[in-house]
Write a protein that holds these residues in place. Structure first.
Motif, PDB file in Angstrom:
ATOM      1  N   GLU A 222       0.793  -1.240   0.000  1.00 29.73           N
ATOM      2  CA  GLU A 222       0.000   0.000   0.000  1.00 29.73           C
ATOM      3  C   GLU A 222       0.817   1.278   0.000  1.00 29.73           C
ATOM      4  N   ILE A 223       1.944   1.237  -0.709  1.00 28.98           N
ATOM      5  CA  ILE A 223       2.696   2.472  -0.915  1.00 28.98           C
ATOM      6  C   ILE A 223       2.172   3.046  -2.230  1.00 28.98           C
ATOM      7  N   GLY A 224       1.861   4.313  -2.222  1.00 28.85           N
ATOM      8  CA  GLY A 224       1.383   4.975  -3.430  1.00 28.85           C
ATOM      9  C   GLY A 224       2.282   6.134  -3.769  1.00 28.85           C
ATOM     10  N   LYS A 225       2.210   6.581  -4.994  1.00 33.24           N
ATOM     11  CA  LYS A 225       3.003   7.723  -5.456  1.00 33.24           C
ATOM     12  C   LYS A 225       2.736   8.926  -4.550  1.00 33.24           C
ATOM     13  N   GLY A 226       3.787   9.587  -4.096  1.00 30.52           N
ATOM     14  CA  GLY A 226       3.614  10.795  -3.281  1.00 30.52           C
ATOM     15  C   GLY A 226       3.575  10.539  -1.781  1.00 30.52           C
ATOM     16  N   LEU A 227       3.439   9.289  -1.396  1.00 30.60           N
ATOM     17  CA  LEU A 227       3.345   8.945   0.032  1.00 30.60           C
ATOM     18  C   LEU A 227       4.731   9.030   0.693  1.00 30.60           C
ATOM     19  N   THR A 228       4.756   9.430   1.960  1.00 34.00           N
ATOM     20  CA  THR A 228       6.023   9.458   2.691  1.00 34.00           C
ATOM     21  C   THR A 228       6.376   8.041   3.127  1.00 34.00           C
ATOM     22  N   VAL A 229       7.589   7.634   2.833  1.00 30.76           N
ATOM     23  CA  VAL A 229       8.045   6.298   3.232  1.00 30.76           C
ATOM     24  C   VAL A 229       9.326   6.433   4.057  1.00 30.76           C
ATOM     25  N   ALA A 230       9.633   5.407   4.846  1.00 31.07           N
ATOM     26  CA  ALA A 230      10.884   5.384   5.595  1.00 31.07           C
ATOM     27  C   ALA A 230      11.829   4.429   4.882  1.00 31.07           C
TER      28      ALA A 230
ATOM     29  N   LEU B 292      14.951   2.098   5.172  1.00 30.76           N
ATOM     30  CA  LEU B 292      15.671   1.425   6.255  1.00 30.76           C
ATOM     31  C   LEU B 292      16.746   0.488   5.735  1.00 30.76           C
ATOM     32  N   THR B 293      17.734   0.221   6.599  1.00 30.59           N
ATOM     33  CA  THR B 293      18.764  -0.758   6.273  1.00 30.59           C
ATOM     34  C   THR B 293      18.251  -2.132   6.703  1.00 30.59           C
ATOM     35  N   LEU B 294      18.977  -3.174   6.341  1.00 30.08           N
ATOM     36  CA  LEU B 294      18.589  -4.521   6.759  1.00 30.08           C
ATOM     37  C   LEU B 294      18.705  -4.686   8.268  1.00 30.08           C
ATOM     38  N   LYS B 295      19.467  -3.793   8.915  1.00 30.60           N
ATOM     39  CA  LYS B 295      19.572  -3.853  10.377  1.00 30.60           C
ATOM     40  C   LYS B 295      18.379  -3.163  11.031  1.00 30.60           C
ATOM     41  N   GLY B 296      17.569  -2.534  10.198  1.00 26.79           N
ATOM     42  CA  GLY B 296      16.379  -1.874  10.732  1.00 26.79           C
ATOM     43  C   GLY B 296      16.600  -0.429  11.132  1.00 26.79           C
ATOM     44  N   GLU B 297      17.769   0.131  10.771  1.00 27.86           N
ATOM     45  CA  GLU B 297      18.026   1.548  11.096  1.00 27.86           C
ATOM     46  C   GLU B 297      17.398   2.403  10.005  1.00 27.86           C
ATOM     47  N   VAL B 298      16.840   3.533  10.412  1.00 33.52           N
ATOM     48  CA  VAL B 298      16.263   4.409   9.403  1.00 33.52           C
ATOM     49  C   VAL B 298      17.378   5.245   8.775  1.00 33.52           C
ATOM     50  N   VAL B 299      17.341   5.326   7.449  1.00 34.13           N
ATOM     51  CA  VAL B 299      18.331   6.113   6.711  1.00 34.13           C
ATOM     52  C   VAL B 299      17.748   7.499   6.426  1.00 34.13           C
ATOM     53  N   ALA B 300      16.511   7.515   5.945  1.00 31.55           N
ATOM     54  CA  ALA B 300      15.881   8.785   5.579  1.00 31.55           C
ATOM     55  C   ALA B 300      14.374   8.626   5.452  1.00 31.55           C
ATOM     56  N   LEU B 301      13.695   9.758   5.477  1.00 31.67           N
ATOM     57  CA  LEU B 301      12.282   9.781   5.099  1.00 31.67           C
ATOM     58  C   LEU B 301      12.281  10.217   3.638  1.00 31.67           C
ATOM     59  N   ALA B 302      11.443   9.593   2.837  1.00 33.05           N
ATOM     60  CA  ALA B 302      11.458   9.893   1.410  1.00 33.05           C
ATOM     61  C   ALA B 302      10.044   9.947   0.867  1.00 33.05           C
ATOM     62  N   LYS B 303       9.917  10.545  -0.312  1.00 36.85           N
ATOM     63  CA  LYS B 303       8.609  10.598  -0.968  1.00 36.85           C
ATOM     64  C   LYS B 303       8.613   9.560  -2.072  1.00 36.85           C
ATOM     65  N   ALA B 304       7.695   8.609  -1.996  1.00 38.71           N
ATOM     66  CA  ALA B 304       7.638   7.548  -3.005  1.00 38.71           C
ATOM     67  C   ALA B 304       7.249   8.138  -4.351  1.00 38.71           C
ATOM     68  N   THR B 305       7.915   7.681  -5.411  1.00 40.23           N
ATOM     69  CA  THR B 305       7.544   8.145  -6.751  1.00 40.23           C
ATOM     70  C   THR B 305       6.959   6.979  -7.550  1.00 40.23           C
ATOM     71  N   ALA B 306       6.726   5.864  -6.867  1.00 42.94           N
ATOM     72  CA  ALA B 306       6.124   4.702  -7.512  1.00 42.94           C
ATOM     73  C   ALA B 306       5.349   3.925  -6.446  1.00 42.94           C
ATOM     74  N   SER B 307       4.407   3.091  -6.873  1.00 42.85           N
ATOM     75  CA  SER B 307       3.605   2.307  -5.945  1.00 42.85           C
ATOM     76  C   SER B 307       4.340   1.027  -5.569  1.00 42.85           C
ATOM     77  N   THR B 308       3.845   0.320  -4.557  1.00 38.91           N
ATOM     78  CA  THR B 308       4.451  -0.942  -4.140  1.00 38.91           C
ATOM     79  C   THR B 308       4.633  -1.887  -5.328  1.00 38.91           C
ATOM     80  N   GLU B 309       3.569  -2.060  -6.112  1.00 41.62           N
ATOM     81  CA  GLU B 309       3.609  -2.985  -7.247  1.00 41.62           C
ATOM     82  C   GLU B 309       4.684  -2.560  -8.251  1.00 41.62           C
ATOM     83  N   ASP B 310       4.692  -1.239  -8.560  1.00 38.75           N
ATOM     84  CA  ASP B 310       5.679  -0.729  -9.512  1.00 38.75           C
ATOM     85  C   ASP B 310       7.102  -0.961  -9.007  1.00 38.75           C
TER      86      ASP B 310
END
Lengths: 255, 78
Positions: free
Chosen positions: A196-204, A206-224
Motif C-alpha cells: 500500500e505504498i502509493g506515489k507521493g506517500l512518505t516512506v521510511a 531502512l537498512t537490513l539492520k532496521g536503522e532508518v536512513v531517511a524519510l522519502a517521498k515515493a515516486t512509484a507504488s508498491t507494485e511498480d
C-alpha cells in the motif's frame, strides 16, 4: 491536559514531522451546561463520527478557517450528572475543545471540555514504554552513576519507534550512503517494500539492520517498485543517518 | 457517518524484491546503538503532567538530559 507527548532528542527531531501528521486518540471529560438524557448524548456523539467541519478556536496555532477533520471513532464511556466521559480517535489537527463545544451546540444544551488526556499520538500510546518526567530524571541519574546502557533503554526508545506506522522500504548496504548524501533511491537498491505504498506517500528508508536512513517521498507504488529494474522509486526528503555510517559505493568524477 | 478504522490499526505486509546480507561492520541495530548515539537518535514516550505547556515540558527534558536540542511531537495544549 496530560498524556502522550513524544519528545524527540537531538538528531531524531527530524522525524517529528511524521508524528505531527499522525492520528491521535484522547479520553475526554465534557461538561454539559444542562442535564441531558444518556440516550441523547450517545446519539449525538455518534453523529460526530466521520468527516466533520471544524473552525479552529480563537486561541489556536493555525489560521482560523473552516476545515474538515476525520473523526475515526467516538466511544461513550460513562456519564455522571453533567459530566460525560468519552474516547475519541481523530485525525491530526482536530481540536477536542472545539469538538466538545460543537457537540454542545448540536445537543442544544451547550457544553465545554473539562479534562483531556491524550492516550495516543501515532505509534506512541499509553503503555509500558511511557515514562513521567520523574522517571526521566531518575533513570538519567542512575545512568550517569552506573554507566549501564540498559538503563538508557528503559526510558528512551530508538527513533525508529516513531516510524512504526510509516510504510517502509528496505535497501541494500550499498545504497545507504548515497541516500545519506541526498541521492534518490533507485530500484536496484531496493530489497523489500511494504504494501500500500502509493506515489507521493512518505516512506521510511531502512537498512537490513532496521536503522532508518531517511524519510522519502515515493515516486512509484508498491507494485511498480517490485517490478522496476531501474529508475527512481523514492526521493529523499529528510536524511536521518549520519553520512559515512556505511561505505560509499558509488563512483565519483574525481580520481 | 460511518466509523473508520484509525490509521494506527493499519497492517502492512512486507514484500521481498531481492535478497542480500548486511555487513556487521557498518551501522547498528537501532536497539544496539552505542549509548551516546542511542540518546541522539532517541525518542521518549513522555506522560505530560498537567500545568506546564508542551514547550516547557520539552525544555525540562532537554535540561534534565543535558542536551542541546529536543523537539516534541504535537502540542498538547496547556
Amino acid at each position: 491536559m496530560t498524556g502522550v507527548l513524544p519528545i524527540a532528542l537531538e538528531e531524531s527531531r527530524k522525524i517529528v514531522q511524521a508524528l505531527l501528521l499522525s492520528g491521535k486518540e484522547y479520553v475526554c471529560v465534557m461538561k454539559l451546561h444542562r442535564e441531558a438524557e444518556e440516550k441523547q448524548v450517545k446519539k449525538t456523539l455518534e453523529e460526530f463520527e466521520g468527516t466533520i467541519y471544524q473552525r479552529p478556536p480563537l486561541r489556536a496555532a493555525v489560521k482560523r478557517r473552516l476545515r474538515t477533520r476525520r473523526i475515526y471513532c467516538i466511544d461513550f464511556l460513562e456519564m455522571d450528572g453533567r459530566n460525560v466521559l468519552f474516547k475519541v480517535g481523530c485525525e491530526a489537527g482536530t481540536y477536542i475543545r472545539k469538538l466538545c463545544f460543537d457537540i454542545g451546540e448540536v445537543m442544544g444544551c451547550a457544553a465545554h471540555m473539562q479534562e483531556l488526556r491524550r492516550t495516543r499520538a501515532g505509534p506512541f500510546a499509553e503503555n509500558g514504554d511511557m515514562v513521567t518526567l520523574h522517571d526521566v530524571a531518575y533513570w538519567f541519574m542512575e545512568w550517569q552513576q552506573q554507566k549501564d546502557e540498559n538503563i538508557l533503554r528503559k526510558f528512551i526508545q530508538p527513533m525508529e519507534k516513531a516510524l512504526v506506522l510509516v510504510p517502509k522500504v528496505y535497501v541494500r548496504d550499498s545504497a545507504v550512503d548515497a541516500v545519506c548524501h541526498g541521492a534518490n533511491l533507485t530500484a536496484p537498491g531496493v530489497l523489500s517494500v511494504e504494501t500500500e505504498i502509493g506515489k507521493g506517500l512518505t516512506v521510511a528508508v531502512l537498512t537490513l539492520k532496521g536503522e532508518v536512513v531517511a524519510l522519502a517521498k515515493a515516486t512509484a507504488s508498491t507494485e511498480d517498485i517490485l517490478n522496476m529494474e531501474h529508475g527512481v522509486v523514492a526521493e529523499a526528503k529528510r536524511v536521518l543517518m549520519r553520512r559515512g555510517t556505511y561505505l560509499k559505493c558509488w563512483k565519483s568524477g574525481e580520481v | 457517518m460511518p466509523r473508520t478504522a484509525p490509521p494506527w490499526e493499519t497492517k502492512r505486509k512486507l514484500l521481498v524484491k531481492a535478497e542480500d546480507k548486511t555487513d556487521p561492520r557498518y551501522g547498528h541495530k537501532p536497539e544496539e546503538r552505542p549509548a551516546e548515539e542511542y540518546m541522539k537518535y532517541g525518542v521518549i514516550n513522555l506522560d505530560k503532567p498537567a500545568g506546564p505547556t508542551s514547550h516547557e515540558v520539552a525544555a525540562w527534558v532537554k535540561r534534565i538530559l543535558k542536551l542541546q536540542h529536543v523537539g516534541h511531537g504535537g502540542t498538547l495544549e496547556a
